[in-house]
Motif scaffolding. Structure first.
Motif, PDB file in Angstrom:
ATOM      1  N   GLY A   1     -11.184  18.691   9.939  1.00  0.00           N
ATOM      2  CA  GLY A   1     -11.660  19.300   8.702  1.00  0.00           C
ATOM      3  C   GLY A   1     -11.686  18.313   7.575  1.00  0.00           C
ATOM      4  N   MET A   2     -11.824  18.836   6.370  1.00  0.00           N
ATOM      5  CA  MET A   2     -11.863  18.007   5.174  1.00  0.00           C
ATOM      6  C   MET A   2     -10.586  18.206   4.390  1.00  0.00           C
ATOM      7  SD  MET A   2     -15.809  18.501   3.912  1.00  0.00           S
ATOM      8  CE  MET A   2     -15.567  17.296   2.622  1.00  0.00           C
ATOM      9  N   VAL A   3     -10.031  17.102   3.895  1.00  0.00           N
ATOM     10  CA  VAL A   3      -8.784  17.167   3.147  1.00  0.00           C
ATOM     11  C   VAL A   3      -8.790  16.060   2.102  1.00  0.00           C
ATOM     12  CG1 VAL A   3      -7.558  15.667   4.762  1.00  0.00           C
ATOM     13  CG2 VAL A   3      -6.273  17.338   3.416  1.00  0.00           C
ATOM     14  N   GLN A   4      -8.054  16.254   1.035  1.00  0.00           N
ATOM     15  CA  GLN A   4      -7.936  15.209   0.026  1.00  0.00           C
ATOM     16  C   GLN A   4      -6.905  14.171   0.462  1.00  0.00           C
ATOM     17  OE1 GLN A   4      -7.123  17.224  -3.720  1.00  0.00           O
ATOM     18  NE2 GLN A   4      -9.304  17.197  -4.221  1.00  0.00           N
ATOM     19  N   ALA A   5      -7.047  12.990  -0.074  1.00  0.00           N
ATOM     20  CA  ALA A   5      -6.088  11.928   0.213  1.00  0.00           C
ATOM     21  C   ALA A   5      -4.675  12.407  -0.116  1.00  0.00           C
ATOM     22  CB  ALA A   5      -6.427  10.683  -0.598  1.00  0.00           C
TER      23      ALA A   5
ATOM     24  N   ASN B   1      -0.062  13.153   8.422  1.00  0.00           N
ATOM     25  CA  ASN B   1       0.404  13.300   7.045  1.00  0.00           C
ATOM     26  C   ASN B   1      -0.033  12.101   6.213  1.00  0.00           C
ATOM     27  OD1 ASN B   1       1.754  15.683   7.804  1.00  0.00           O
ATOM     28  ND2 ASN B   1       3.600  14.542   8.349  1.00  0.00           N
ATOM     29  N   SER B   2       0.049  12.260   4.912  1.00  0.00           N
ATOM     30  CA  SER B   2      -0.300  11.168   3.990  1.00  0.00           C
ATOM     31  C   SER B   2      -1.651  10.566   4.354  1.00  0.00           C
ATOM     32  CB  SER B   2       0.794  10.095   4.004  1.00  0.00           C
ATOM     33  OG  SER B   2       2.048  10.636   3.664  1.00  0.00           O
ATOM     34  N   LEU B   3      -2.623  11.413   4.561  1.00  0.00           N
ATOM     35  CA  LEU B   3      -3.929  10.941   4.996  1.00  0.00           C
ATOM     36  C   LEU B   3      -4.604  10.079   3.930  1.00  0.00           C
ATOM     37  CD1 LEU B   3      -5.084  14.122   6.864  1.00  0.00           C
ATOM     38  CD2 LEU B   3      -5.071  11.833   7.843  1.00  0.00           C
ATOM     39  N   LYS B   4      -5.337   9.086   4.408  1.00  0.00           N
ATOM     40  CA  LYS B   4      -6.045   8.150   3.540  1.00  0.00           C
ATOM     41  C   LYS B   4      -7.544   8.244   3.821  1.00  0.00           C
ATOM     42  CE  LYS B   4      -2.192   4.871   4.016  1.00  0.00           C
ATOM     43  NZ  LYS B   4      -1.816   3.491   4.427  1.00  0.00           N
TER      44      LYS B   4
END
Length: 123
Positions: A9-13, A84-87
């Motif tokens: 899906g889509m997620v913010q940094a 986690n902590s996606l970039k």
């Protein structure tokens, strides 16, 4: 053998996602399962691998942020990737694969592949 991914899906940094991979029809209890990722125009790269023993290996780029786990329910193997902590640089098509227990971290080691699930991380 059927390999099916889900959870992209889509997620913010800075956010998190959990990917799932379900494998059915694999008739050995000794295996390696891995997540790879690929963006258009680039080679497929390994993200993480888990063996049937439970041992895990991670790419340097995701160590400390991604965690692999597995389960076996009614003859279906499940592999989960907690991210986690996606970039933004984690944006990619994430693809699940399964192969023999001896499989390394290269694509040629894996016999069965899913179609992938898209992960998009916005800055």
């Amino acid at each position: 053998v059927q390999v099916v991914e889900s959870g992209g899906g889509m997620v913010q940094a800075g956010g998190s996602l959990r990917l799932s991979c379900a494998v059915s029809g694999y008739d050995s209890n000794r295996y390696s399962m891995a997540w790879f990722r690929q963006v258009p125009g680039k080679e497929r790269e390994v993200v993480a691998r888990i063996r049937s023993t439970g041992s895990t290996t991670y790419a340097d780029s995701v160590k400390g942020r991604f965690t692999l786990s597995k389960d076996n329910v009614k003859d279906t193997l499940f592999m989960y990737l907690q991210m986690n902590s996606l970039k933004p640089e984690d944006t990619s098509l994430y693809i699940c694969a399964i192969g023999g227990w001896y499989a390394t971290l290269t694509t040629g080691s894996y016999s069965f592949w899913g179609h992938g699930t898209q992960v998009t991380v916005s800055s």
